[in-house]
Structure formats: structure tokens, C-alpha cells
Design an enzyme around this catalytic site. Structure first.
Site, PDB file in Angstrom:
ATOM      1  N   GLY A  33      -0.539  78.470  44.207  1.00  0.00           N
ATOM      2  CA  GLY A  33      -1.012  77.244  44.846  1.00  0.00           C
ATOM      3  C   GLY A  33      -1.309  76.145  43.845  1.00  0.00           C
ATOM      4  O   GLY A  33      -1.147  74.947  44.139  1.00  0.00           O
ATOM      5  N   ASP A  34      -1.733  76.537  42.658  1.00  0.00           N
ATOM      6  CA  ASP A  34      -2.023  75.552  41.608  1.00  0.00           C
ATOM      7  C   ASP A  34      -0.784  74.742  41.251  1.00  0.00           C
ATOM      8  O   ASP A  34      -0.847  73.520  41.092  1.00  0.00           O
ATOM      9  CB  ASP A  34      -2.534  76.262  40.355  1.00  0.00           C
ATOM     10  CG  ASP A  34      -3.959  76.742  40.477  1.00  0.00           C
ATOM     11  OD1 ASP A  34      -4.795  75.979  40.989  1.00  0.00           O
ATOM     12  OD2 ASP A  34      -4.243  77.876  40.059  1.00  0.00           O
TER      13      ASP A  34
END
Length: 398
Positions: free
Chosen positions: A168-169
Site C-alpha cells: 500500500g505504501d
């Protein structure tokens, strides 16, 4: 390189914000990474690994090519040095909690008062407003769990599972780069910078936006299904005689049904009353999957691949990380870049996912050592040798 001349100051840690600054650096921007004493927490990944696996490719991915300095903003001299850096920058990117930055006088209003052209970018877990805006968030909490991605990804009846590191980063990093470039484009018209912000939560919601749009419109959403119970038996994973997996993704409509049955060596299935119509195939999905399992399980992967390609069907092998690293198409697509190892050689690392023919960087410098460029950068800001040594002595810089 496209962003040559753009100066970026990064005061951030972990992955999402440093990843965004790293992409800008890959595209030609000058990036100065400002770390607190002790350094970015990602520096300590693999700290206990020794021998042939020594190194930190996770940190290097997001920080290659940057210059690195250490400042302690709890000390006036360290805070002032960071403010001076921002006063001469095009972009300031941070994921430090806004309340902490405001106390130090490093918030958007303060830095843009001194540098009205500054694009001030904040990356947070949950956004800048709302009852939970103050909460800390990593991608597994804000992006994966809170945004619904984990629930929508796990098949019905199975337990939630953890996502891979930085998943997700790095999606949030791409969103952040987009926001920064939009701010820079506006600045070209107006001459004035602005605050831009992204969050792991909002990025997660957008990432599963196709499904969540259905939830928002109709108030309900079908759950994800396991391999044996797909809505469309043509749209699932199958395995060859050697145990190699592949996935097929049918085009819209039913046009691929007869072709796929032919590829599987089972044209007789077209006349099977259990699978006659699309509705029949959905209702008897596990039975049809079992038929295809048996058919493909009797073929070699090479034969399956040849048949799928000859029929011009949309499919792909399910590759391991080792397969991906050795895949010539991955390299040809520009998905890898060489990074200097600091010992005269280079190694492969994932590239930022865009290409600029004729302007791509083929080799990137290594990530900076902790505080490697502190003296150099402070001197460029106008600090004399005595001032620099005094800052190092007090711990305002390191």
C-alpha cells in the site's frame, strides 16, 4: 532527465513518502533526505542479516540517488537548518505528524510564508481532517484493513491475511507523485505553491474503487470467491501436469468460451447441458472448473502456453519472485534499474513504473549513508566550517 533542476527536501521515514521522493529522484530531481538522529527506521531492516544476504535492498529501493543529512529539529539550530533547506526548495515532502511540525514551526503555513512557491506535501495514514486524522497508520492498518482492501481480497470464508511489505505504501507513493506534479503544474500558471496531501486510507479506497463504487451505488457487494467457485469458470487459475499455475482472463461476453474449451482439448463441453449458457456455467462453476482441472492437469505447461498463445487468449503464468527477476519481458518493459553498490558494481532493483524513451536513467547512485552529506549540504546553505562543527557538537546535526 525530465525533472532536472527540481529540488526536493524529504523529511520523512518508512516507505510511502520516501518512495514518492525516490521516484522524483529517479526522474531527475535533486532529493535531500533529512533524517532525525538515529535515522529512518527502514535503515534497520535486515540489520541482523549477515553473510551473503547482507545489505538493505528495501531501504535502498526508496532512497537511491538521494543525498542524506541528519538534523535534530528539537534543537533550534537543527530546526532552522531544515527551514533554510525548505526556503530554497521546490517541494517539501513529509509524513511527520502535523502537530509535531506545527510546534516546530515547520508546518505548511510557516514554510510557505518564507517560500510562497513551495509545494508542501503531507503523507498521512488517515488524512488531515476527521476524528481519526491524528492516528498513526501503516499500510497494513490504514490502506489494507481500514480501506476494506483486506476484506475484499480474501475469498469468502477465509481468514484475512497480511499484505506484502510496502504494498500500500508504494501505491500511495505513486498517488503522492501525481499530487506533487499537479501542484507544480498549477504553480507554473500562478507562480504560487500549495499544500497537497495524500493518505494511505484514501489511496486504499481508490485502489479497490471499481468494487467499492458498486457498494456505494447499490449498498452491497459480492464477496471474493475461491479458485474453485468463480463467477466465470474461464476466469480463474489452472495448473499444468508439472504443477505450474496460469491464469486466464476472458474478454467480455461469451466469445472466449468455445475457444477456451478447444484449447483445453474439451470441445465436447460446448454441448454439455450443464454448461450450455453463461448462466448454466455460473451455476455449475465448480463442476466446470473440475473438468478444466483434469484437462489442463494432463498437459505440459509448454503445451498449454502454446495453445493459449495460438488462440490469442489473455493469460499469464503465475510467476514466483525468482521467475520475475529472470523474466526477459520484465527487463524489456523497463521494470528494473541498475543501482550502484558502492563497490564499483551494480545490482538490479525495481524501477519507477514509467518510461521516458531517450531520457531514462539506466543506473542510479546508491542510497546515502546516515548523515553522509550533512557537512556538504550545510555548507551549501551558507554555514561556515565553525558553525557546522558547533552544530555537530551540540547534536543539532549529525
Amino acid at each position: 532527465m525530465l525533472l532536472q533542476g527540481l529540488k526536493v527536501v524529504e523529511f520523512a521515514a518508512y516507505i510511502a513518502a520516501p518512495g514518492a521522493a525516490g521516484i522524483l529522484g529517479d526522474w531527475g530531481a535533486e532529493v535531500i533526505k533529512v533524517e532525525r538522529p538515529g535515522g529512518d527506521s527502514m535503515r534497520h531492516v535486515f540489520a541482523d542479516v549477515k553473510g551473503e544476504l547482507a545489505g538493505n535492498p528495501t531501504f535502498d529501493l526508496d532512497n537511491r540517488g538521494k543525498r542524506g543529512i541528519v538534523l535534530d529539529i528539537s534543537k533550534p539550530e537543527g530546526r532552522d537548518a531544515l527551514a533554510k533547506l525548505a526556503a530554497d526548495a521546490d517541494v517539501f515532502i513529509t509524513n511527520v505528524r502535523p502537530a509535531s511540525l506545527k510546534r516546530a514551526g515547520l508546518d505548511d503555513a510557516s514554510l510557505r510564508a518564507a517560500n510562497p512557491r513551495l509545494i508542501y506535501c503531507v503523507v498521512t495514514g488517515y488524512g488531515l481532517e476527521g476524528p481519526d486524522a491524528h492516528k498513526p497508520g501503516f499500510d497494513v492498518t490504514a490502506f489494507w484493513a481500514r480501506a476494506g482492501v483486506a476484506n475484499m481480497t480474501a475469498p469468502k470464508g477465509t481468514d484475512p491475511f497480511m499484505l506484502r511489505s510496502g504494498f500500500g505504501d508504494h501505491i500511495t507513493a505513486l498517488a503522492t507523485v501525481s499530487a506533487i506534479l499537479a501542484g507544480l503544474y498549477e504553480r507554473e500558471r500562478t507562480g504560487v505553491g500549495r499544500l497537497v496531501q495524500t493518505s494511505l486510507l484514501a489511496t486504499g479506497v481508490y485502489t479497490v474503487g471499481s468494487d467499492l463504487a458498486v457498494q456505494l451505488k447499490f449498498g452491497k457487494l459480492a464477496s471474493n470467491r475461491d479458485r474453485a467457485h468463480p463467477l466465470n469458470p474461464l476466469a480463474t487459475f489452472y495448473k499444468s501436469a508439472e504443477g505450474r499455475w496460469f491464469v486466464h482472463n476472458p474478454r467480455g461476453g461469451t466469445g472466449d468460451w468455445p475457444t477456451f474449451a478447444e484449447v483445453a482439448g474439451r470441445p465436447d463441453l460446448l454441448d454439455d447441458p450443464r454448461f450450455k449458457t453463461g448462466r448454466d456455467r455460473r451455476e455449475n462453476s465448480p463442476l466446470l472448473v473440475a473438468e478444466f482441472d483434469a484437462a489442463f492437469g494432463a498437459m505440459s505447461f509448454e503445451e498449454i502456453a502454446g495453445r493459449l498463445d495460438a488462440a490469442d487468449l489473455v493469460w499469464s503464468p503465475v510467476q514466483t519472485p525468482a521467475d520475475v527477476a529472470a523474466d526477459p519481458q520484465v527487463a524489456a518493459a523497463g521494470a528494473l534499474v541498475q543501482v550502484e553498490d558502492g563497490q564499483g558494481g551494480t545490482y538490479a532493483s525495481p524501477a519507477a513504473p514509467a518510461r521516458f524513451p531517450g531520457a531514462d536513467a539506466t543506473v542510479r547512485p546508491r542510497a546515502p549513508l546516515l548523515g553522509e552529506h550533512t557537512r556538504e549540504v550545510l555548507a551549501e546553505l551558507g554555514y561556515g566550517p565553525g558553525e557546522i562543527e558547533a552544530m555537530l557538537a551540540t547534536g543539532a546535526a549529525a
